[in-house]
Scaffold this motif. Structure first.
Motif, PDB file in Angstrom:
ATOM      1  N   VAL A  90      18.991  84.163  51.617  1.00 57.04           N
ATOM      2  CA  VAL A  90      19.290  83.853  53.017  1.00 57.04           C
ATOM      3  C   VAL A  90      19.160  85.099  53.885  1.00 57.04           C
ATOM      4  CG1 VAL A  90      21.126  83.122  54.601  1.00 57.04           C
ATOM      5  CG2 VAL A  90      20.720  81.869  52.481  1.00 57.04           C
ATOM      6  N   ILE A  91      19.731  86.210  53.443  1.00 55.96           N
ATOM      7  CA  ILE A  91      19.652  87.454  54.204  1.00 55.96           C
ATOM      8  C   ILE A  91      18.194  87.901  54.330  1.00 55.96           C
ATOM      9  CG2 ILE A  91      20.198  89.926  54.127  1.00 55.96           C
ATOM     10  CD1 ILE A  91      22.910  89.054  52.921  1.00 55.96           C
ATOM     11  N   GLY A  92      17.442  87.786  53.254  1.00 53.03           N
ATOM     12  CA  GLY A  92      16.039  88.177  53.289  1.00 53.03           C
ATOM     13  C   GLY A  92      15.197  87.299  54.195  1.00 53.03           C
ATOM     14  N   ILE A  93      15.446  85.997  54.192  1.00 50.01           N
ATOM     15  CA  ILE A  93      14.677  85.086  55.047  1.00 50.01           C
ATOM     16  C   ILE A  93      15.001  85.331  56.520  1.00 50.01           C
ATOM     17  CG2 ILE A  93      14.407  82.663  55.703  1.00 50.01           C
ATOM     18  CD1 ILE A  93      14.597  82.004  52.698  1.00 50.01           C
ATOM     19  N   VAL A  94      16.271  85.432  56.849  1.00 47.59           N
ATOM     20  CA  VAL A  94      16.641  85.738  58.232  1.00 47.59           C
ATOM     21  C   VAL A  94      16.113  87.127  58.607  1.00 47.59           C
ATOM     22  CG1 VAL A  94      18.571  86.090  59.824  1.00 47.59           C
ATOM     23  CG2 VAL A  94      18.646  84.223  58.178  1.00 47.59           C
ATOM     24  N   GLY A  95      16.196  88.067  57.675  1.00 49.92           N
ATOM     25  CA  GLY A  95      15.673  89.408  57.907  1.00 49.92           C
ATOM     26  C   GLY A  95      14.177  89.425  58.134  1.00 49.92           C
ATOM     27  N   SER A  96      13.456  88.514  57.491  1.00 53.64           N
ATOM     28  CA  SER A  96      12.009  88.475  57.701  1.00 53.64           C
ATOM     29  C   SER A  96      11.687  88.074  59.135  1.00 53.64           C
ATOM     30  CB  SER A  96      11.340  87.525  56.711  1.00 53.64           C
ATOM     31  OG  SER A  96      11.672  86.190  56.972  1.00 53.64           O
ATOM     32  N   TYR A 115      23.208  95.689  59.457  1.00 53.73           N
ATOM     33  CA  TYR A 115      23.803  96.731  60.288  1.00 53.73           C
ATOM     34  C   TYR A 115      24.471  96.116  61.517  1.00 53.73           C
ATOM     35  CZ  TYR A 115      24.299 101.016  62.979  1.00 53.73           C
ATOM     36  OH  TYR A 115      24.796 102.042  63.712  1.00 53.73           O
ATOM     37  N   VAL A 116      23.804  95.155  62.157  1.00 49.41           N
ATOM     38  CA  VAL A 116      24.362  94.500  63.333  1.00 49.41           C
ATOM     39  C   VAL A 116      25.603  93.693  62.958  1.00 49.41           C
ATOM     40  CG1 VAL A 116      23.909  92.708  65.073  1.00 49.41           C
ATOM     41  CG2 VAL A 116      22.212  94.470  64.632  1.00 49.41           C
ATOM     42  N   VAL A 117      25.559  93.000  61.820  1.00 49.63           N
ATOM     43  CA  VAL A 117      26.727  92.241  61.353  1.00 49.63           C
ATOM     44  C   VAL A 117      27.887  93.176  61.075  1.00 49.63           C
ATOM     45  CG1 VAL A 117      27.614  90.843  59.456  1.00 49.63           C
ATOM     46  CG2 VAL A 117      25.424  90.280  60.502  1.00 49.63           C
TER      47      VAL A 117
END
Length: 79
Positions: free
Chosen positions: A33-39, A72-74
């Motif tokens: 999930v973090i990687g997909i949103v990060g993409s 970082y923003v989170v």
């Protein structure tokens, strides 16, 4: 990009971002999930900078940078 490759890039990018920012991963689903949103975050950021890479490695770097920005923003929002 195939769905399988998209999930692999997401999992790797989430894990790498967790190593850089937090020091540990977030489990398989969390990393994906973090990687997909990060993409998406990384793709938007790189587009603003005029950068583009269509290779697997380029996608991994883009997703990882975006996931690091996201974490970082989170972290800033929680503080």
């Amino acid at each position: 990009m195939s769905l399988f490759a998209f999930l692999i890039v997401g999992a790797l990018a989430g894990w790498l971002a967790g190593q850089f920012v937090k020091g540990a991963g977030f489990g398989l689903i969390g990393n994906i999930v973090i990687g997909i949103v990060g993409s998406f975050v990384g793709g938007f950021t790189f587009q603003l900078l005029g950068l583009y890479s269509g290779s697997f490695l380029g996608s991994l770097v883009t997703a990882t940078v975006g996931a690091i920005i996201l974490l970082y923003v989170v972290r800033l929002a929680r503080s």
